[in-house]
Design an enzyme around this catalytic site. Structure first.
Site, mmCIF file in Angstrom:
data_model
loop_
_atom_site.group_PDB
_atom_site.id
_atom_site.type_symbol
_atom_site.label_atom_id
_atom_site.label_comp_id
_atom_site.label_asym_id
_atom_site.label_seq_id
_atom_site.Cartn_x
_atom_site.Cartn_y
_atom_site.Cartn_z
ATOM 1 N N LYS A 289 51.062 60.574 50.563
ATOM 2 C CA LYS A 289 51.085 60.446 49.173
ATOM 3 C C LYS A 289 50.188 61.418 48.610
ATOM 4 O O LYS A 289 49.010 61.794 49.062
ATOM 5 C CB LYS A 289 50.306 58.706 49.247
ATOM 6 C CG LYS A 289 50.196 58.595 47.622
ATOM 7 C CD LYS A 289 49.723 56.891 47.805
ATOM 8 C CE LYS A 289 49.705 56.292 46.360
ATOM 9 N NZ LYS A 289 49.472 54.932 46.255
ATOM 10 N N GLU A 376 49.931 38.087 45.789
ATOM 11 C CA GLU A 376 49.091 37.497 44.954
ATOM 12 C C GLU A 376 49.244 35.938 45.045
ATOM 13 O O GLU A 376 48.199 35.157 44.848
ATOM 14 C CB GLU A 376 49.537 37.746 43.457
ATOM 15 C CG GLU A 376 49.301 39.081 43.068
ATOM 16 C CD GLU A 376 50.243 40.282 43.466
ATOM 17 O OE1 GLU A 376 50.004 41.352 42.864
ATOM 18 O OE2 GLU A 376 51.156 39.673 44.051
ATOM 19 N N ARG A 404 52.868 36.070 38.963
ATOM 20 C CA ARG A 404 53.580 35.931 40.266
ATOM 21 C C ARG A 404 53.075 34.729 41.021
ATOM 22 O O ARG A 404 53.751 34.466 42.156
ATOM 23 C CB ARG A 404 53.320 37.487 41.143
ATOM 24 C CG ARG A 404 53.480 38.563 40.355
ATOM 25 C CD ARG A 404 53.572 39.858 41.121
ATOM 26 N NE ARG A 404 54.922 39.831 41.704
ATOM 27 C CZ ARG A 404 55.445 41.013 42.568
ATOM 28 N NH1 ARG A 404 54.424 41.832 43.072
ATOM 29 N NH2 ARG A 404 56.567 40.912 43.373
#
Length: 639
Positions: A289, A376, A404
């Site tokens: 990354k 979540e 969500r």
């Protein structure tokens, strides 16, 4: 790929579609990858955006578009944080400088923007399910084109991803999943699955063990080479045993990898071999990354989503001085203070400790902090379980992501009336991330729930008191605040309880009552001052609570006869609707009501202040709306 292929195209300016990649040599593609990285860094330094994720998948993006035939073959980018290279080579190069700017291209894949954007994304872990749906539809139509879902290891920690894997394996669907494994989501990954995915085959320990084993086998007298030939034939099984392959093969996926995600030759070879396979396949690519930009490689968390910065140093360009700490910062400080006083306080985040301001709390009280990863739904029910045993959990989460877990809020928190606190950051318009990230619906979807208390502070000092109040309340509480700097008020050292359902009259006025909540209180006070200059005496009431509402609103409304309700939430079903219901229930049918809020559409990306102005939520906008309406030029009652 042939060694004799020409290198007729090397520059990004010559790439108008993925077709222009076909026939390039590995060397030409590698040079193009570096130019794409430079372009991404230069653009994001000016516009802000998701830098580290996009830098990490440049070679992966080129390999996918080199091998597959998009848009006939369907490529889906999970979340979409990593889609900048994809945008650059799919016809949006000349508009790339408008990234995330008002009227410019989106920071996420968007079907309305390009036929190469197969699926609108912005929230994580949707790619496998969407890809499976698309693959199933293609099969129904008799279309044999491929479907590729690119998903990160962080997104793979969410339950929805595994639901998609399970169904794809069960139906033996023709789906290719590319696992972009950089050992990161936004913050460092957590959880057993993440640890499993992070077993990299390039480690010294594994390489050394493999070499020693090979030497030992070769040393066997008379049979060494024969045994080695057998080992080579079974090497795929050997690799699978030591990698996440056995996990994905349990889902009936053919597993390929792990592959160096920055080696174009190996990626292209893997995809060329994969596209001829039938049934579900998973290609495991190991990437870095922030690849190619030192500061982002060193601190990929910080550069995941970044504002404007100086390329040479990576230093953020602050622009105008911040007038006050942000609400997020105040929340984090307050939680740390309360942690020392409230031994039962427990903080939870879903892969966002930095974004929600909980880093300091996590460092000071590690036993009372949990990052559950991108999960979540689990976060909410986990909090519910904690609360049944006497702990006081605070779930810190962005408004758009709390959506969500709506069923868990209803079924696992509100139904049993458990004292879980939801600290809802990014309520309202959030700016350049656009419609997938604006928090426009929470006041509406939370206020309808039995047992739920919903409040929003007018400033950062009130946020502190609301958090303290929430922890003392014997039921579910949502505290909603914006992505913004505070108003700069003095912060009181001690905490005080706010009476549940009790607002405050900030300004008296007999001509008009402005009832505002949260981020709209300060601009409403300023608007009332402008109205005073026009000869209109406007009162301002800080509701504080969306539920339960202060009954004094009805009394004040009856006195002046005109009520203007202001909220940074969609108008339909929001705070203004709650005020209308209150007046109706009180039988005050003659009171004229005007609502200012967000319209019944998804709001585009752009600077938050500009978006608020366009929606009439600036100081001048509120004053102009009130003046036009009060002078008889506005919409009728209930507008």
């Amino acid at each position: 790929m042939s060694e004799n292929q020409t290198e007729t195209i090397k520059r990004l300016k010559d790439i108008d579609s993925p077709a222009d990649l076909k026939g390039l040599s590995i060397k030409a593609l590698e040079e193009l990858a570096q130019e794409i990285r430079r372009t991404i860094i230069e653009t994001v330094s000016r516009t802000g955006g998701h830098l580290a994720p996009s830098l990490g998948v440049v070679e992966l993006t080129l390999a996918l578009h080199y091998v597959f035939d998009a848009p006939r073959d369907k490529i889906i980018w999970d979340v979409g944080h990593q889609s900048y290279a994809h945008k650059l080579i799919t016809g949006r190069r000349e508009r790339f400088h408008t990234l995330r700017t008002l009227g410019g291209i989106s920071g996420f894949p968007k079907r309305a923007e390009s036929p190469y954007d197969t699926f609108d994304t912005g929230h994580s872990s949707t790619s496998i399910s969407a890809g499976l749906g698309i693959a199933t539809a293609l099969k129904v139509h008799g279309d044999r084109h491929k479907v590729v879902a690119v998903i990160g290891d962080g997104s793979m920690t969410a339950g929805m991803a595994f639901e998609g894997l399970n169904q794809a394996g069960h139906t033996e669907s023709d789906l290719i999943v590319v696992l972009n494994d950089n050992d990161m989501s936004i913050s460092p990954n957590v959880g057993a699955i993440s640890s499993f995915l992070s077993r990299k085959m390039t480690g010294r320990r594994f390489v050394g063990m493999k070499k020693d084993l090979e030497n030992f086998i070769r040393s066997l007298p008379g049979v060494g080479e024969s045994v080695m030939n057998l080992v080579r034939k079974s090497e795929d099984s050997f690799m699978t045993f030591f990698t996440p392959g056995m996990l994905f093969e349990a889902f009936k996926f053919k597993y390929i990898g792990p592959i160096n995600g920055h080696r174009l030759d190996r990626l292209i070879e893997a995809f060329e071999n994969t596209k001829h396979l039938e049934g579900p396949v998973l290609v495991h690519a190991l990437t870095v990354k922030g690849k190619g930009y030192g500061p982002a490689e060193k601190d990929p968390c910080h550069y995941h989503g970044v504002g404007c910065f100086e390329i040479a140093t990576g230093t953020l360009l602050s622009g105008a001085a911040k007038p006050a700490p942000t609400y997020t910062e105040i929340f984090g400080r307050t939680m740390t203070e309360l942690g020392a006083r409230e031994e039962q306080l427990f903080a939870i985040t879903a892969a966002m400790p930095e974004g929600t301001g909980l880093v300091e709390f996590a460092e000071k009280y590690p036993a009372r902090f949990m990052d559950v990863g991108i999960a979540e739904q689990h976060a909410v029910t986990f909090a519910a379980g904690l609360s049944t045993e006497g702990l006081r959990p605070v779930v810190a989460i962005y408004s758009t992501f709390l959506q969500r877990a709506y069923d868990q809020i209803i079924h696992d928190v509100c139904l049993p009336n458990l004292p879980v606190v939801f600290a809802i950051d990014r309520g309202g318009l959030v700016g350049e991330d656009g419609p997938t990230h604006h928090g426009l619906f929470d006041l509406g979807y939370l206020r309808m729930l039995p047992n739920m208390t919903v409040m929003a502070p007018k400033d950062e000092n009130e946020l502190r008191h609301m958090l303290y109040t929430a922890l003392k309340h014997a039921g579910p509480v949502a505290v909603r605040y914006p992505r913004a700097a505070g108003t700069g008020v003095t912060i009181e050292e001690d905490f005080r309880l706010i009476e549940i359902g009790r607002g405050e009259l900030l300004r008296e006025g007999g001509d008009l009552l402005i009832v505002a909540v949260g981020s709209m209180v300060a601009p409403s006070v300023a608007a009332a001052e402008l109205l005073q200059e026009k000869g209109i005496a406007a009162g301002v009431f800080n509701a504080r609570f969306v539920k339960p509402l202060d009954g004094r609103i009805a009394d004040l409304a009856e006195t002046c006869g005109h009520v203007l309700v202001v909220e940074e939430n969609v108008r339909y079903g929001g705070f203004g609707s709650a005020v209308l219901e209150l007046l109706n229930d009180k039988g005050l049918y003659a009171v004229r009501v005007k609502r200012i809020g967000l319209p019944d559409r998804f709001i585009e990306h752009g600077p938050a202040a500009v978006l608020r102005e366009r929606c009439g939520l600036s100081v001048k906008g509120i004053a102009a709306e009130a003046l036009a309406w009060r002078m008889g030029k506005g919409e009728p009652t209930g507008g």
